[in-house]
Each structure stands twice: as structure tokens, then as C-alpha cells.
Design a protein around this motif. Structure first.
Motif, PDB file in Angstrom:
ATOM      1  N   ARG A  43       0.637  -1.164   0.068  1.00  0.00           N
ATOM      2  CA  ARG A  43       0.001   0.040   0.052  1.00  0.00           C
ATOM      3  C   ARG A  43       0.908   1.162   0.025  1.00  0.00           C
ATOM      4  N   GLY A  44       0.699   1.999  -0.986  1.00  0.00           N
ATOM      5  CA  GLY A  44       1.196   3.263  -0.886  1.00  0.00           C
ATOM      6  C   GLY A  44       2.554   3.541  -1.408  1.00  0.00           C
ATOM      7  N   GLU A  45       2.757   2.550  -2.326  1.00  0.00           N
ATOM      8  CA  GLU A  45       4.091   2.527  -3.176  1.00  0.00           C
ATOM      9  C   GLU A  45       3.682   2.329  -4.837  1.00  0.00           C
ATOM     10  N   ILE A  46       4.779   2.738  -5.490  1.00  0.00           N
ATOM     11  CA  ILE A  46       4.700   2.494  -6.953  1.00  0.00           C
ATOM     12  C   ILE A  46       5.822   1.321  -7.286  1.00  0.00           C
ATOM     13  N   PHE A  47       5.101   0.231  -7.901  1.00  0.00           N
ATOM     14  CA  PHE A  47       5.874  -0.855  -8.102  1.00  0.00           C
ATOM     15  C   PHE A  47       6.071  -0.812  -9.542  1.00  0.00           C
ATOM     16  N   LYS A  92     -12.094  -2.510  -7.242  1.00  0.00           N
ATOM     17  CA  LYS A  92     -11.062  -2.169  -6.432  1.00  0.00           C
ATOM     18  C   LYS A  92      -9.737  -1.598  -7.031  1.00  0.00           C
ATOM     19  N   ILE A  93      -9.662  -1.841  -8.591  1.00  0.00           N
ATOM     20  CA  ILE A  93      -8.863  -1.532  -9.498  1.00  0.00           C
ATOM     21  C   ILE A  93      -9.080  -0.524 -10.268  1.00  0.00           C
ATOM     22  N   PRO A 168     -10.093   4.164  -7.111  1.00  0.00           N
ATOM     23  CA  PRO A 168      -9.739   2.810  -6.299  1.00  0.00           C
ATOM     24  C   PRO A 168      -8.426   2.969  -5.774  1.00  0.00           C
ATOM     25  N   ASP A 169      -8.147   1.949  -4.864  1.00  0.00           N
ATOM     26  CA  ASP A 169      -6.983   2.019  -4.088  1.00  0.00           C
ATOM     27  C   ASP A 169      -5.591   1.553  -4.845  1.00  0.00           C
ATOM     28  N   ILE A 170      -6.060   0.818  -5.931  1.00  0.00           N
ATOM     29  CA  ILE A 170      -4.903   0.142  -6.895  1.00  0.00           C
ATOM     30  C   ILE A 170      -5.132   0.764  -8.371  1.00  0.00           C
ATOM     31  N   ILE A 171      -4.015   1.390  -8.826  1.00  0.00           N
ATOM     32  CA  ILE A 171      -3.940   1.738 -10.421  1.00  0.00           C
ATOM     33  C   ILE A 171      -3.074   1.331 -11.047  1.00  0.00           C
ATOM     34  N   ILE A 172      -3.448   0.353 -12.015  1.00  0.00           N
ATOM     35  CA  ILE A 172      -2.398  -0.310 -13.063  1.00  0.00           C
ATOM     36  C   ILE A 172      -2.309   0.591 -14.173  1.00  0.00           C
ATOM     37  N   PHE A 173      -1.006   0.688 -14.540  1.00  0.00           N
ATOM     38  CA  PHE A 173      -0.698   1.578 -15.719  1.00  0.00           C
ATOM     39  C   PHE A 173       0.110   0.781 -16.505  1.00  0.00           C
ATOM     40  N   LYS A 196       0.487   8.371  -5.268  1.00  0.00           N
ATOM     41  CA  LYS A 196       1.350   7.600  -4.080  1.00  0.00           C
ATOM     42  C   LYS A 196       1.161   8.587  -2.826  1.00  0.00           C
ATOM     43  N   THR A 197       1.083  10.021  -3.015  1.00  0.00           N
ATOM     44  CA  THR A 197       0.979  10.928  -2.093  1.00  0.00           C
ATOM     45  C   THR A 197      -0.314  10.572  -1.211  1.00  0.00           C
ATOM     46  N   MET A 198      -1.340  10.142  -2.110  1.00  0.00           N
ATOM     47  CA  MET A 198      -2.659  10.171  -1.560  1.00  0.00           C
ATOM     48  C   MET A 198      -2.882   8.657  -1.026  1.00  0.00           C
ATOM     49  N   GLY A 199      -1.754   8.066  -0.944  1.00  0.00           N
ATOM     50  CA  GLY A 199      -1.812   6.526  -0.337  1.00  0.00           C
ATOM     51  C   GLY A 199      -2.354   5.567  -1.274  1.00  0.00           C
ATOM     52  N   LYS A 200      -2.391   5.810  -2.360  1.00  0.00           N
ATOM     53  CA  LYS A 200      -2.790   4.768  -3.538  1.00  0.00           C
ATOM     54  C   LYS A 200      -1.451   3.993  -3.866  1.00  0.00           C
ATOM     55  N   THR A 201      -1.687   2.783  -4.344  1.00  0.00           N
ATOM     56  CA  THR A 201      -0.740   1.926  -4.826  1.00  0.00           C
ATOM     57  C   THR A 201      -0.837   1.973  -6.405  1.00  0.00           C
ATOM     58  N   VAL A 202       0.402   2.133  -6.892  1.00  0.00           N
ATOM     59  CA  VAL A 202       0.540   2.247  -8.208  1.00  0.00           C
ATOM     60  C   VAL A 202       1.282   0.808  -8.899  1.00  0.00           C
ATOM     61  N   ILE A 203       0.866   0.460 -10.058  1.00  0.00           N
ATOM     62  CA  ILE A 203       1.433  -0.683 -10.483  1.00  0.00           C
ATOM     63  C   ILE A 203       1.847  -0.310 -11.920  1.00  0.00           C
ATOM     64  N   LEU A 204       3.084  -0.163 -12.247  1.00  0.00           N
ATOM     65  CA  LEU A 204       3.573   0.768 -13.396  1.00  0.00           C
ATOM     66  C   LEU A 204       4.386  -0.535 -14.545  1.00  0.00           C
TER      67      LEU A 204
END
Length: 257
Positions: A43-47, A92-93, A168-173, A196-204
Motif C-alpha cells: 500500500r502506498g508504493e509505486i511498483f 478495487k482497481i 480505486p486504491d490500486i491503479i494499474i498503468f 502515491k502521496t494520496m496513499g494509492k498503490t500504483v503498478i507501472l
């Protein structure tokens, strides 16, 4: 750190047509696109999912987003199984791909309302988010212009905001900056940092080293459908350029000097 995405032993194969076998210069009837792939995101990271074209990145993301089914394995999105409850996962995504095509005769205003309705977003919240996002991305002046009459960059901005209408809490790009001019690309990358600042998780998913170095907290390198390594960006590079690290790993994996 709280796990929000757990990918477990995903495998996906595709049958190749005669034409595809000829293009790929292979006699294999089946292509293994994703091969026993596992990783975690918090949670809260950019992967960053980093790999060359054809490595299996997009297939992996489509499985996580429940757009296609894996042959085996599973992905848990905030504890919800993609295999057992794909409909709940979709709520959720957010999923943005460069392959998303917007209908030419619709307007940004209509599309935002339409996708909000699909996600059962209350009307008052829909209107509030529309105002915020349209202002942030400079869409206000174009909200009643048909998609066909908009620039490539504006279309990408609209694709982005309709993918997150439901907050959503998880955003996939998947390759979010492909084909964009430098100004629009910066708008998109800055927004990923905002998420990320808003606490979202980003999958890039990307093959662009500078994008990973700028944005990502952790990185997974995928080659030929396999997760070769997964670590924090700092542990992975150890003060070396990411490009050098990647090609060292790539050459060892594929047996090239």
C-alpha cells in the motif's frame, strides 16, 4: 508494510496460429506468456514491472485486472481473489492501457458520467470528482468536444481519468506515456506521484528505465514471462544506472554476451 497485491504463481499460455509461428520464427504451437510468476506490492508504493516488449508484462496486468484468465495461479487484490471473485476485484482497481480506445462520437463529459455509472458512483461524488479531475488535467475547455476531434495527449488524459472515476486504491498503468509529447507525459508522471502521496498503490508496466528511476519504490524485472528479480530500486541498482543493471541481468538470463 501492508500487502495490497499478492501475485501467486501465475501461468498463461496462448496457442499460436500458423501466421504467428511464422512471424515469431518458431515451430512451437503454444507460447508461454507468463511462467510461474509471483510478486507483491504494498500500500502506498509505486511498483515498476520492467521488461522488454513481449516479456509478459501486459498479460500479467490483464490477469490481475481480471480481463483474461490465467491457466493457473491467482492474484489477491486487497485480499480478494481474481480467480474466485473477479467482479469484486474490478471495483478495487483502475486499469489504464495504451490499447484503450475511446469511441469517437462521445465527449469527455459523457464518458466520465458513463463510467461513473458503471462503477455505481453516487451522482454528487461523480460531479465533484469530475470538476477536480477536469480542472487538474485541463479538460474543462474540451468537455463537450467529441473524442474524434481531440489530440492524442488529450485522449490519453481522458483515458486516465475515466480509469479512476471510482477512486480505486490500486491503479494499474500499462506503458502510460507511450506516444505522448513531453508535456503530456510529465502531467501523467506527476499524477502518478500524486496518487502515491494520496496513499494509492500504483503498478507501472514499462520498458523505459528513466521512468522507473524517477517514480518507482520497488521493481520487478520480468523476462520471457518469468520474474527474474524483485527488490527495492535502491537495492537493485546499488548506485549504478538501472539500464546497466537490467542488461547485465538480461544477458545472463537469455545467455547472451
Amino acid at each position: 508494510m501492508e500487502e495490497i497485491l499478492v501475485v501467486e504463481h501465475l501461468k498463461k499460455t496462448f496457442k499460436l496460429t500458423k501466421k504467428q509461428r511464422k512471424i515469431n520464427q518458431t515451430n512451437d504451437i503454444v507460447k508461454v506468456a507468463v511462467d510461474d510468476l509471483s510478486f507483491k506490492a504494498y500500500r502506498g508504493e509505486i511498483f515498476g514491472l520492467l521488461g522488454p516488449n513481449g516479456a509478459g508484462k501486459t498479460t500479467t496486468l490483464r490477469i490481475i485486472a481480471s480481463l483474461i484468465k490465467a491457466d493457473s495461479g491467482d492474484a489477491l487484490v486487497d485480499g480478494v481473489s481474481v480467480v474466485k471473485n473477479p467482479e469484486a476485484v474490478r471495483g478495487k482497481i483502475g486499469f489504464l492501457t495504451s490499447e484503450l480506445k475511446l469511441e469517437d462520437f462521445f465527449t469527455p463529459n459523457y464518458l466520465f458520467d458513463y463510467f461513473s455509472n458503471l462503477h455505481c458512483v453516487p451522482k454528487d461524488i461523480c460531479e465533484k470528482r469530475k470538476v477536480e479531475l477536469f480542472q487538474k488535467f485541463g479538460i474543462d475547455s474540451f468537455k463537450e468536444v467529441k473524442i474524434a476531434d481531440l489530440s492524442t495527449g488529450m485522449k490519453q488524459k481522458i483515458s486516465l481519468i475515466i480509469s479512476i472515476v471510482h477512486d480505486p486504491d490500486i491503479i494499474i498503468f500499462d506503458e502510460p506515456t507511450n506516444g505522448l509529447d513531453v508535456i503530456t507525459a510529465k502531467v501523467v508522471t506527476d499524477f502518478l506521484l500524486d496518487l502515491k502521496t494520496m496513499g494509492k498503490t500504483v503498478i507501472l508496466s514499462t520498458h523505459i528505465f528513466s521512468l522507473v528511476e524517477k517514480l518507482c519504490d520497488r521493481v520487478g524485472i520480468i523476462i520471457n514471462g518469468k520474474m527474474i528479480t524483485e527488490d527495492t530500486l535502491s537495492n537493485l541498482v546499488l548506485d549504478q544506472p538501472l539500464e546497466n543493471v537490467f542488461f547485465d541481468i538480461y544477458h545472463k538470463e537469455v545467455g547472451e554476451e
